[in-house]
Design a protein around this motif. Structure first.
Motif, PDB file in Angstrom:
ATOM      1  N   ASP C  54       0.834 -11.868   4.365  1.00  0.00           N
ATOM      2  CA  ASP C  54       0.968 -10.586   4.476  1.00  0.00           C
ATOM      3  C   ASP C  54       1.422 -10.304   5.970  1.00  0.00           C
ATOM      4  OD1 ASP C  54       1.274  -7.989   4.150  1.00  0.00           O
ATOM      5  OD2 ASP C  54      -0.951  -7.434   3.850  1.00  0.00           O
ATOM      6  N   THR C  55       2.556 -10.639   6.196  1.00  0.00           N
ATOM      7  CA  THR C  55       3.116 -10.551   7.558  1.00  0.00           C
ATOM      8  C   THR C  55       3.414  -9.123   7.894  1.00  0.00           C
ATOM      9  OG1 THR C  55       5.473 -11.052   6.679  1.00  0.00           O
ATOM     10  CG2 THR C  55       4.025 -12.811   7.564  1.00  0.00           C
ATOM     11  N   ALA C  56       3.844  -8.442   6.818  1.00  0.00           N
ATOM     12  CA  ALA C  56       4.100  -6.832   7.234  1.00  0.00           C
ATOM     13  C   ALA C  56       3.240  -6.322   7.664  1.00  0.00           C
ATOM     14  CB  ALA C  56       4.521  -6.210   5.791  1.00  0.00           C
ATOM     15  N   SER C  57       1.736  -6.513   7.348  1.00  0.00           N
ATOM     16  CA  SER C  57       0.504  -5.725   7.824  1.00  0.00           C
ATOM     17  C   SER C  57       0.280  -5.740   9.232  1.00  0.00           C
ATOM     18  CB  SER C  57      -0.645  -6.225   6.860  1.00  0.00           C
ATOM     19  OG  SER C  57      -0.924  -7.415   7.599  1.00  0.00           O
ATOM     20  N   VAL C  58       1.031  -6.802   9.814  1.00  0.00           N
ATOM     21  CA  VAL C  58       0.633  -6.808  11.256  1.00  0.00           C
ATOM     22  C   VAL C  58       1.959  -6.635  12.132  1.00  0.00           C
ATOM     23  CG1 VAL C  58      -1.316  -8.552  11.051  1.00  0.00           C
ATOM     24  CG2 VAL C  58       0.973  -9.354  11.449  1.00  0.00           C
ATOM     25  N   ALA C 132      -5.811 -10.428  12.699  1.00  0.00           N
ATOM     26  CA  ALA C 132      -5.732  -9.465  11.632  1.00  0.00           C
ATOM     27  C   ALA C 132      -4.868  -9.904  10.454  1.00  0.00           C
ATOM     28  CB  ALA C 132      -4.903  -8.188  12.158  1.00  0.00           C
ATOM     29  N   LEU C 133      -3.939 -11.155  10.578  1.00  0.00           N
ATOM     30  CA  LEU C 133      -3.068 -11.530   9.481  1.00  0.00           C
ATOM     31  C   LEU C 133      -3.975 -12.055   8.450  1.00  0.00           C
ATOM     32  CD1 LEU C 133       0.024 -11.925   8.986  1.00  0.00           C
ATOM     33  CD2 LEU C 133      -0.536 -14.349   9.593  1.00  0.00           C
TER      34      LEU C 133
END
Lengths: 269, 159, 795
Positions: C54-58, C132-133
């Motif tokens: 989920d790269t977008a989340s970080v 966080a990733l």
């Protein structure tokens, strides 16, 4: 390292207030355990309360029957103290064998004891000498202080101020270091105290503990041979890639006998 | 936080975040990259500096804790082009190879010389508990420490 | 000697000052304008499918500049990390070479494999985001131990690599070896494990990639032993960057030991990422991260047998080894347990027939590749342990059994049954010298003295040979090297007679800045303070092959001498012109070009000046300038060897092994600088002693988690673990290179594990112990003693 709020209180009261008031505060003395833990993000305290500079927490006082050592006293100071060397040489020797010169220049007795690391050296002396841990609010017997792996009788916001070691008739500490970390794989502190014989073991279990069978045997006859056949059960002892539990149990016996021999030979007084 | 300290004999003040390690402060913020970082478990000793005259692992000390102290790093030892006797001894005895552990070794060795009245090989080996070298097998480092200690003593006596 | 700073002088090193004053320039020290910091998210699992990242989340987190994954590599068409050696197994079957993406694509195959790269303005911000990733894994069972991984039921790392078998290779004559065993009077055998190691150079790896959008130029600064090789591999096979647009710089490098000679994914990744975000990208490995991302070493399981006649003469040797390759093939990986192992099994002995089989196996562990000695310590360990066992079983003294089998000095050049032709050596001479230096004869008294203190004393001996100076390209090519392995040198004489030397070798502790200058000083008569050695930057130095396998002096140094010859040849031409003499009458010596038999001479500096500022040059026959380049490809490997002796004292109560004495007599060929040679040997011995007594890479058999993942658990030798070593040389010159040099970088590590373990076994021999696996840790030794005593008590 994750950011935190840094405090440098000017009094013990202020420090305890900060400790109670913050979400997840940690005391910083030498930082020899805390900082590596924080670097690895195994601890991420919200607040750091630096008590290394608090006056009254450092220093060594020798009385007729005890040695009082301030919680923020560095290992190097204990190791090199002529007074400690004179009355409890085993304690000075123990301090001089902690970590390496740089750790000894910065690490503190209070920090080591409060952490109750299963492989730390000081807990063996505290328990072996039947010391009293003095905090900002009470005095705690060594026998009820170490309660488990990294666990002690200290309350969340309680601060060790000093440790009072009764001067023994004789004592010795023998450490078997882990080849890699040089922490104690096993360390045994044997003391002839006014209250009787005490044998305390560090490194082998979840926290420092007394080897009562050893004490009983030594009380009958204080010699290495008296310990022949006396063992601690391997069950429940630590096991890792450096030492299995059975080997640790065996080492408790070996180091205990060597400590007794040291005393019997008048080595460490 | 604002901190002020004496660094290699000069007054320095700087704004640092509390979580900054002394090693990071020296290397990243002040550009004193002679102090090295070779591990993250406070064991290798490549980061050893002197704080108020005693050796410390700068990777295991907050920069804020150095406020008000006098810090000496490897860059602060030589007087111009004249090496400190311990540096000179490492050169003479081939006490370094890749040079990475060397700053910590030299800083640690100086305290050894200063605090050990009668240096011996055995004492020198024991002293290096907190300094790891992968190149030299330590033999020439030990020789350097003993030679450096002797040089320091004779320099002092001469002064 | 033609120079006071020439060959053989124990000069203090020219490079010391910058390191002693904190002025070294390591990659981690560098800061570039606009640089971002990269942190890798690494797999916590040994074997797992990646379901999603989920790269977008970080991306919205403070300071985060970019997050890249294996999918981005695929999208950009970035190639896999290539392997430099292709091993051909039995029946001409090529090794299996599955793809090795720089970041995992769909599946992770070892704990620590990079799955994402987070870049941020500061290191702390990058760490926060990396932590966080969220990566969604579907864990799979792992194949961890090398024997387990061969089982039919073992988890498969790759769909098209059945049985996880990379190759099944052999060398030697199986039938002839079987025949030798059939007529043997005695057969000795051994089963052993060569313990897995983590090399741990003190400087952790680091890399900075920089792309210049204005010119299209790329620069990679990296902690590498061979920047040119990285440039070729990464530029040509991975990132498709034209060679003239790529510069690779390896500045001061804090120790290599082989582990920095490979092309690592992180080098590709910072270079690639810098072009994507158009900013320099810096990555500095933390030590604990290094444990999970540096190539590991050794890791063999072996059975071996030695056939002997009734006099203890070796008739044949049979070796079967299973070698761990880890999860992917690293640059030299497959070459180590094959060519650098099987081809050395003759040792220093006349064993007429040898057969060796090696199965290389993929496991869910870090890639395994070269580490100081690389294959040769493993070969020496097998052979020298086996020789000791045979000696004990046949009642022949350990020095005597070696003497009966050693290749005599006059038998060189000596063709072994496993490809190698040894050019020179005198192992018996080394042995004699070592026995004397170690007071072998007086051991019984020392053993008795130890016994009086309650200690078990043992003495161990090893006579060994190794092959280094990689490599004769023709032979290396036949063995599977995908590139020739020559070295280059260029000598630029400045108009003042000062000299810059450009070498494709790289120094990261070896002291080339001094020793290479000594070679030039010897040859040209110029003092070393007028000679600088330039290395490590592909923009400055012509192509080169780098430093590993003790090749710098034996290949790079000889290239240098060859370039020096060309300088002298040109200098003679200039001198002939200036002195109006025939070129054939000009002699060079003592820093002067002289007309033979006269006092008419020109100094080297005069010739240099004349070369650059000529007015009356014979331009039709000569160009101005004094700069020459040479490439040297050796005709053979070099074969250093020697005899080592160790003494240990074991505390039977605790199992602690104390190494109390170590003697090494090595034949390293011509010595350029004895101080540096001694230092190399000391360090090499310490690493071999480390393997024997302390170091052990341990994985959890089930989970594939690395249990020895920091210096808290991986035991690095300390100063108080080692005795004062006695080192000496016993030189025979290499017969096929101009300097007579062989190499000294690895000898200590090659001879010492067997030496120390032979001493440990000797100390325990009275208990019926015939072999002890490494490391001889206190727990292991105590267990052996305890079990032996219990067994004796039961009888």
């Amino acid at each position: 390292m994750k950011d935190f709020v840094y405090h440098r209180p000017s009094s013990l009261d202020e420090a305890t207030g900060l400790l109670a008031g913050a979400e997840d505060a940690k005391l910083l003395a030498g930082g020899m355990t805390l900082l590596p833990t924080m670097k690895q993000r195994l601890a991420m305290p919200s607040d750091i309360i630096d008590i290394s500079g608090l006056s009254g927490l450092s220093g060594i006082t020798v009385t007729a029957d005890s040695v009082e050592i301030g919680a923020a006293t560095k290992h190097a100071a204990v190791a090199s103290s002529a007074e400690v060397q004179a009355v409890i040489p085993a304690l000075a020797k123990l301090a001089g064998g902690i970590g390496d010169p740089q750790v000894r220049n910065r690490g503190t007795m209070g920090g080591s004891v409060a952490n109750s690391d299963p492989a730390a050296d000081y807990p063996a002396a505290v328990l072996g000498l039947g010391a009293t841990i003095v905090t900002d609010r009470r005095s705690i017997d060594a026998d009820s202080f170490f309660t488990g792996l990294f666990e002690t009788a200290l309350e969340e916001d309680e601060i060790i101020t000093k440790i009072v070691f009764p001067i023994p008739e004789a004592a010795a500490y023998v450490k078997f270091p882990s080849p890699a970390s040089r922490y104690a794989l096993v360390g045994v502190f044997v003391a002839k105290t006014k209250g009787g014989l005490r044998v305390a073991v560090t490194g082998a279990g979840p926290c420092a503990f007394r080897a009562t069978d050893f004490e009983t045997a030594l009380a009958k006859e204080f010699s290495p041979t008296a310990l022949a056949g006396v063992t601690v059960p391997a069950d429940g002892l630590n096991a890792d890639i450096h030492a299995d539990a059975e080997y640790r149990a065996h080492l408790v016996g070996v180091t205990a006998r060597r400590a007794v021999a040291e005393i019997a030979n008048g080595g460490a007084a | 936080m604002q901190i002020a300290l004496t660094l290699n004999g000069k007054e320095v003040s700087a704004e640092v975040r509390p979580s900054l390690l002394l090693s990071e402060f020296l290397r990243e913020q002040l550009g004193l990259t002679g102090t090295h970082v070779g591990c993250d478990t406070s064991q290798c000793g490549a980061c050893v500096v002197h704080v108020d005259g005693v050796s410390m692992k700068s990777c295991t000390m907050l920069a804020v804790s150095a406020a008000g102290t006098a810090v000496t790093t490897i860059e602060g030892l030589a007087q111009g082009d004249v090496l400190h006797p311990m540096q000179q001894a490492f050169h003479e005895c081939h006490g370094l190879q890749c040079g990475f552990c060397t700053p910590g070794m030299v800083m640690s060795a100086i305290e050894f010389a200063e605090t050990t009245p009668e240096p011996t090989e055995e004492k020198a080996r024991a002293w290096l508990e907190g300094n790891i070298c992968r190149c030299t097998g330590y033999q020439n480092i030990i020789d350097s420490m003993l030679a450096g200690a002797a040089k320091m003593k004779s320099t002092q006596a001469g002064a | 000697m033609s120079s006071a700073t020439g060959i053989g002088v124990p000069l203090r090193r020219k490079e010391d000052k910058r390191f002693l004053t904190g002025r070294g320039n390591y990659v981690a020290d560098m800061k570039l304008a606009g640089m971002v910091q990269a942190v890798f998210v690494r797999s916590p699992h040994a074997h797992a499918l990646i379901k999603g990242i989920d790269t977008a989340s970080v991306m919205g987190m403070d300071g985060v500049v970019a997050v890249l994954t294996g999918e981005d590599l695929a999208t950009d068409g970035v190639g896999g990390i290539p392997c430099g050696w292709g091993i051909t197994g039995k029946g001409g079957v090529a090794m299996k070479e599955p793809p090795h993406p720089a970041m995992a694509q769909g599946k992770v195959r070892h704990a620590g494999e990079a799955v994402a790269m987070v870049m941020a303005e500061t290191l702390e911000q990058a760490r926060e985001a990396a932590e966080a990733l969220v990566v969604d894994y579907d864990p799979l069972p792992a194949a961890v131990g090398v024997l387990d991984a061969m089982h039919s039921s073992a988890p498969q790392l790759f769909d098209d690599v059945p049985g996880n078998l990379c190759y099944d290779w052999d060398v030697g004559n199986e039938r002839a070896t079987d025949a030798a065993f059939a007529k043997a009077a005695h057969i000795s055998s051994i089963s052993l494990v060569n313990n897995r190691l983590i090399p741990n150079a003190m400087e952790p790896r680091a890399a900075i990639g920089e792309f210049n959008p204005g010119t299209g130029d790329y620069t990679l600064w990296t902690t590498s032993q061979n920047p040119h090789v990285i440039k070729l591999l990464m530029g040509n096979f991975v990132l498709n960057i034209p060679q003239h647009k790529l510069r690779v710089v390896a500045p001061d490098v804090g120790g290599g030991f082989g582990v920095k000679s490979f092309h690592y994914p992180e080098e590709t990744l910072v270079t690639w990422a810098s072009s994507k975000i158009r900013r320099p990208v810096k990555w500095v490995c933390e030590r604990s991260e290094g444990f999970l991302s540096d190539a590991h070493a050794r890791d063999h399981v072996t059975t071996a047998e030695l056939a002997l006649d009734e006099d203890g003469k070796f008739l044949g040797l049979r070796v079967k080894t299973v070698a761990n390759m880890g999860a992917y093939l690293s640059t030299f990986g497959p070459n180590i347990p094959s060519n650098l192992y099987g081809l050395l099994l003759a040792g220093v002995y006349t064993t007429p027939v040898i057969y060796c089989e090696v199965k290389a196996v993929f496991t869910n562990t870090l890639p395994v590749d070269a580490y100081r000695g690389a294959g040769r310590p493993e070969a020496t360990f097998v052979l020298e342990r086996l020789v000791d066992i045979a000696a004990t079983e046949m009642g022949i003294a350990k020095d005597e059994i070696r003497r009966r089998n050693i290749i005599p000095k006059e038998a060189y050049p000596y063709q072994t049954p496993v490809i190698m032709e040894y050019d020179s050596g005198d192992p018996a001479g080394c042995l004699d010298k070592a026995l004397e230096a170690a007071d072998w004869a007086g051991f019984a008294d020392r053993k008795a003295a130890s016994a009086a203190e309650g200690k078990l004393r043992g003495i161990g001996l090893c006579t060994y040979i190794e092959a280094c100076g990689l490599a004769p390209s023709r032979i290396a090519g036949r063995l599977g090297a995908r590139a020739g392995l020559y070295e280059s040198a260029a000598i630029r004489v400045h108009p003042t007679g000062d000299i810059s030397v450009f070498t494709g070798s790289h120094t990261h502790g070896q002291g080339h800045e001094t020793t290479f200058a000594q070679i030039v000083s010897e040859q040209l008569g110029v003092p070393v303070d007028k000679i600088d050695i330039v290395h490590g930057d592909t923009a400055k130095v012509q192509f080169g092959m780098g430093t590993y396998a003790s090749r710098s002096l034996a290949v790079g140094g000889v290239a240098l001498a060859k370039a020096g010859d060309k300088i002298i040849a040109k200098g003679k031409k200039i001198a002939a012109h200036m002195l109006e003499a025939s070129e054939s009458d000009i002699e060079f010596g003592g820093g002067e070009f002289r007309v033979a038999g006269t006092d008419r001479a020109k100094s080297f500096a005069e010739i240099a000046l004349a070369a650059y500022v000529p007015h009356d040059y014979p331009l039709e026959v000569m160009e101005p300038g004094l700069e020459e380049q040479a490439f040297y490809d050796p005709v053979n490997f070099t074969f250093p060897g020697g005899a080592h002796i160790a003494e240990v004292e074991i505390d039977p109560e605790t199992g602690v092994v104390d190494l109390v004495a170590y003697t090494a007599v090595d034949d390293v060929g011509t010595v350029i600088n004895p101080l540096v040679v001694d230092g190399q040997i000391h360090g090499g011995i310490a690493q071999g002693v480390g393997q024997a007594l302390f170091e052990n890479c341990v994985y959890d058999d089930e989970s594939g988690q690395l249990l020895s993942g920091s210096f808290m658990d991986y035991c690095m030798p300390r100063a108080d673990d080692l005795p004062r070593m006695t080192v000496a040389t016993h030189i025979t010159a290499c017969a096929h290179n101009a300097l007579g040099v062989k190499g000294c970088g690895e000898v200590g590590t090659i001879g010492s594990p067997a030496t120390v373990m032979n001493a440990v076994v000797d100390a325990l021999a009275h208990l019926g112990v015939t072999h002890v696996d490494m490391p001889a840790s206190p727990n292991r030794i105590w267990r052996i003693i305890h079990n032996a005593q219990s067994a004796m008590a039961a009888e």
